[in-house]
Design an enzyme around this catalytic site. Structure first.
Site, PDB file in Angstrom:
ATOM      1  N   THR A   1       0.974  -1.476   0.032  1.00 34.89           N
ATOM      2  CA  THR A   1       0.262  -0.391  -0.263  1.00 34.89           C
ATOM      3  C   THR A   1       1.406   0.950   0.238  1.00 34.89           C
ATOM      4  O   THR A   1       1.609   1.458  -0.776  1.00 34.89           O
ATOM      5  CB  THR A   1      -1.015  -0.279   1.300  1.00 34.89           C
ATOM      6  OG1 THR A   1      -0.322  -0.440   2.264  1.00 34.89           O
ATOM      7  CG2 THR A   1      -2.116  -0.959   1.181  1.00 34.89           C
TER       8      THR A   1
ATOM      9  N   ASN B   1      -0.838  10.059   6.059  1.00 34.51           N
ATOM     10  CA  ASN B   1      -1.887   9.872   6.955  1.00 34.51           C
ATOM     11  C   ASN B   1      -2.918  11.286   6.940  1.00 34.51           C
ATOM     12  O   ASN B   1      -4.434  10.499   6.931  1.00 34.51           O
ATOM     13  CB  ASN B   1      -1.812   9.487   8.272  1.00 34.51           C
ATOM     14  CG  ASN B   1      -0.863   7.544   8.502  1.00 34.51           C
ATOM     15  OD1 ASN B   1      -1.548   7.054   8.199  1.00 34.51           O
ATOM     16  ND2 ASN B   1       0.569   8.031   8.332  1.00 34.51           N
TER      17      ASN B   1
ATOM     18  N   LYS C   1       3.983  -6.968   4.041  1.00 30.94           N
ATOM     19  CA  LYS C   1       3.606  -5.720   3.843  1.00 30.94           C
ATOM     20  C   LYS C   1       3.275  -4.694   4.775  1.00 30.94           C
ATOM     21  O   LYS C   1       2.705  -5.114   5.817  1.00 30.94           O
ATOM     22  CB  LYS C   1       2.549  -5.241   2.898  1.00 30.94           C
ATOM     23  CG  LYS C   1       1.409  -5.882   3.550  1.00 30.94           C
ATOM     24  CD  LYS C   1       0.117  -4.714   3.694  1.00 30.94           C
ATOM     25  CE  LYS C   1      -0.034  -3.305   3.095  1.00 30.94           C
ATOM     26  NZ  LYS C   1      -0.747  -2.588   4.425  1.00 30.94           N
TER      27      LYS C   1
ATOM     28  N   THR D   1      -6.894  10.453  -0.157  1.00 30.71           N
ATOM     29  CA  THR D   1      -6.951  11.875  -1.195  1.00 30.71           C
ATOM     30  C   THR D   1      -5.733  12.088  -1.634  1.00 30.71           C
ATOM     31  O   THR D   1      -6.066  12.357  -3.110  1.00 30.71           O
ATOM     32  CB  THR D   1      -7.609  13.501  -0.480  1.00 30.71           C
ATOM     33  OG1 THR D   1      -6.047  13.239   0.072  1.00 30.71           O
ATOM     34  CG2 THR D   1      -8.246  13.844   0.307  1.00 30.71           C
TER      35      THR D   1
ATOM     36  N   THR E   1      -1.741  -3.073  11.005  1.00 34.46           N
ATOM     37  CA  THR E   1      -1.284  -3.344   9.450  1.00 34.46           C
ATOM     38  C   THR E   1      -0.664  -4.008   8.614  1.00 34.46           C
ATOM     39  O   THR E   1       0.116  -2.799   8.005  1.00 34.46           O
ATOM     40  CB  THR E   1      -1.890  -1.967   8.931  1.00 34.46           C
ATOM     41  OG1 THR E   1      -3.178  -1.125   9.350  1.00 34.46           O
ATOM     42  CG2 THR E   1      -2.510  -2.137   7.124  1.00 34.46           C
TER      43      THR E   1
ATOM     44  N   GLU F   1       5.861   4.466   7.606  1.00 32.56           N
ATOM     45  CA  GLU F   1       4.930   5.877   6.957  1.00 32.56           C
ATOM     46  C   GLU F   1       6.077   7.216   7.590  1.00 32.56           C
ATOM     47  O   GLU F   1       5.666   7.522   8.609  1.00 32.56           O
ATOM     48  CB  GLU F   1       3.839   5.880   7.060  1.00 32.56           C
ATOM     49  CG  GLU F   1       3.181   4.627   6.530  1.00 32.56           C
ATOM     50  CD  GLU F   1       1.012   5.085   6.072  1.00 32.56           C
ATOM     51  OE1 GLU F   1       1.028   4.035   5.806  1.00 32.56           O
ATOM     52  OE2 GLU F   1       1.311   5.393   7.290  1.00 32.56           O
TER      53      GLU F   1
END
Length: 406
Positions: A152, A401, A178, A406, A189, A275
């Site tokens: 992702t 995040n 992942k 978007t 996640t 991230e």
């Protein structure tokens, strides 16, 4: 133990691949792993009460003790919090995979990852399953395609494979994973899929994975959020031809050591690619009263947002580490704590036997200016040891995040 190439295709009898089906705007977003020989299954699932439809599907297969022949995975959409239609779509993914591979739908595990609360583009996914079924292979490229298809916000694919000798036979274990965001101890996640050709009983396969999880995936944290979709799936099809391992013996120990290597390797890659990460932090706890206390201490430090922000700012604020240790619920004597920072720039002691050391702030900042940092905690209370892995909390994490949908 030897490291080899091939990821989930390295073990005998496994085919895989990945394609773009349209669940994401671009890039590969659908993967299948297939073994013609029925495989015993071990698994661990999210601890979140809110569980995505694929997790519920897989738990049913796991609880019934069925063998498995395939895993189908989509990225870009989590199929979570989607109600009855989510379960219908999960069933459709399993059914379509079964149709194209000539197997029963209950031999198919399903995984999804991505945005929560949005219905799957099921027609695109089913068409992708048909397309992918003709592209499955046992090559390194096939493994790369699959590892990329499950990503992702990951910036790179994550895979590893090793071989060991058991009962005179070469046994191979391969894996892909992942992660990136919503990563927190006790699963998050993250998806991890491990394939092996070892011949081992279902009971011991499940024991090996359950024990291995405790010191790998359950010892990582990126942001403190536990997802609705995470799972680790381990398949063993027995094609290595070793004598079935049905008791905890030397063969089991060799396998478990290799499995631990795979899981820790993948877990650390997940954190390193978190991230917005600018620092990869290992917390090493030694001398705790027992193993469980060591785990609690390590996880508490690595999940502290104040610790994370201090490392992002390259501030040697060791008080935040002692504070996180104090609310971990582990038992320890603060007067026995020694604390060190280590990196490629050197090592510095900040606390010794519970008392602060008059250290060089500039040198401490230089040490933690490196991307890879080790926090060494010594307690002198017993022989409990554990390692936890985490990262800093950066401006970029908030940006990623804040704009995720978007």
């Amino acid at each position: 133990m030897d490291i080899v190439k091939g990821g989930v295709t390295a073990a005998k009898g496994y085919l895989t691949g990945g394609v773009h089906c349209g669940a994401k705007r671009k890039n590969k977003d659908l993967a299948i792993v297939h073994t013609k020989t029925p495989a015993n299954m071990a698994a661990t699932f999210t601890t979140n009460i809110v569980k995505a439809a694929p997790v519920l599907w897989n738990k049913k297969i796991f609880d019934e003790g069925n063998t498995v022949k395939a895993i189908v995975v989509n990225s870009g959409n989590a199929n979570a919090c989607t109600g009855k239609i989510g379960m219908i779509h999960t069933n459709e993914m399993a059914t379509k995979t079964g149709e194209v591979l000539g197997i029963d739908e209950e031999e198919v595990l399903v995984a999804s990852t991505g945005v929560i609360g949005v219905k799957l583009p099921i027609d695109k996914i089913c068409n992708g399953i048909i397309d992918l079924s003709d592209k499955l292979g046992d090559t390194e490229q096939s493994a790369d395609d699959a590892a990329n298809a499950i990503r992702t916000t990951d910036t790179y694919s994550k895979q590893i494979a090793v071989t060991v000798m058991i009962d005179g036979k070469k046994v191979t274990i391969g894996g892909m994973a992942k992660g990136s965001g919503m990563i927190h101890p006790n699963m998050a996640t993250m998806l991890s899929f491990i394939t092996t050709d070892i011949n081992i009983s279902k009971t011991l396969l499940r024991k090996a994975l359950s024990d291995s999880i405790k010191d790998s995936y359950n010892m990582i944290s990126v942001d403190g959020d536990t997802s609705t979709n995470d799972m680790v799936i381990l398949l063993a099809n027995g094609e290595a031809g070793n004598k079935e391992i049905s008791q905890v013996n030397e063969s089991y120990k060799i396998f478990k050591e290799a499995l631990d290597y795979i899981n820790i390797y993948l877990a650390k890659l997940i954190v390193a690619d978190g991230e917005g990460v600018t620092k990869f932090i290992e917390v090493s706890v030694k001398g705790a009263k027992n193993k469980e206390d060591a785990r609690l201490l390590g996880k508490s430090v690595i999940t502290s947002n104040l610790v994370k922000t201090a490392f992002f700012g390259e501030d040697a604020n060791w008080g935040r580490i002692l504070c996180a240790m104090g609310y971990s619920s582990a038992e320890f004597d603060p007067s026995k704590v020694s604390l060190h920072y280590v990196s490629g720039k050197g090592k510095i002691t900040l606390v010794e036997n519970g008392l602060p050391i008059d250290f060089d702030e500039d040198y401490a900042s230089l040490i933690i200016s490196e991307r890879d940092i080790i926090v060494e905690i010594e307690l002198d209370e017993g022989d409990g040891e554990a390692k936890a892995w985490g990262c800093d909390l950066s401006y970029e994490y908030v940006k990623i995040n804040g704009e995720y949908r978007t």
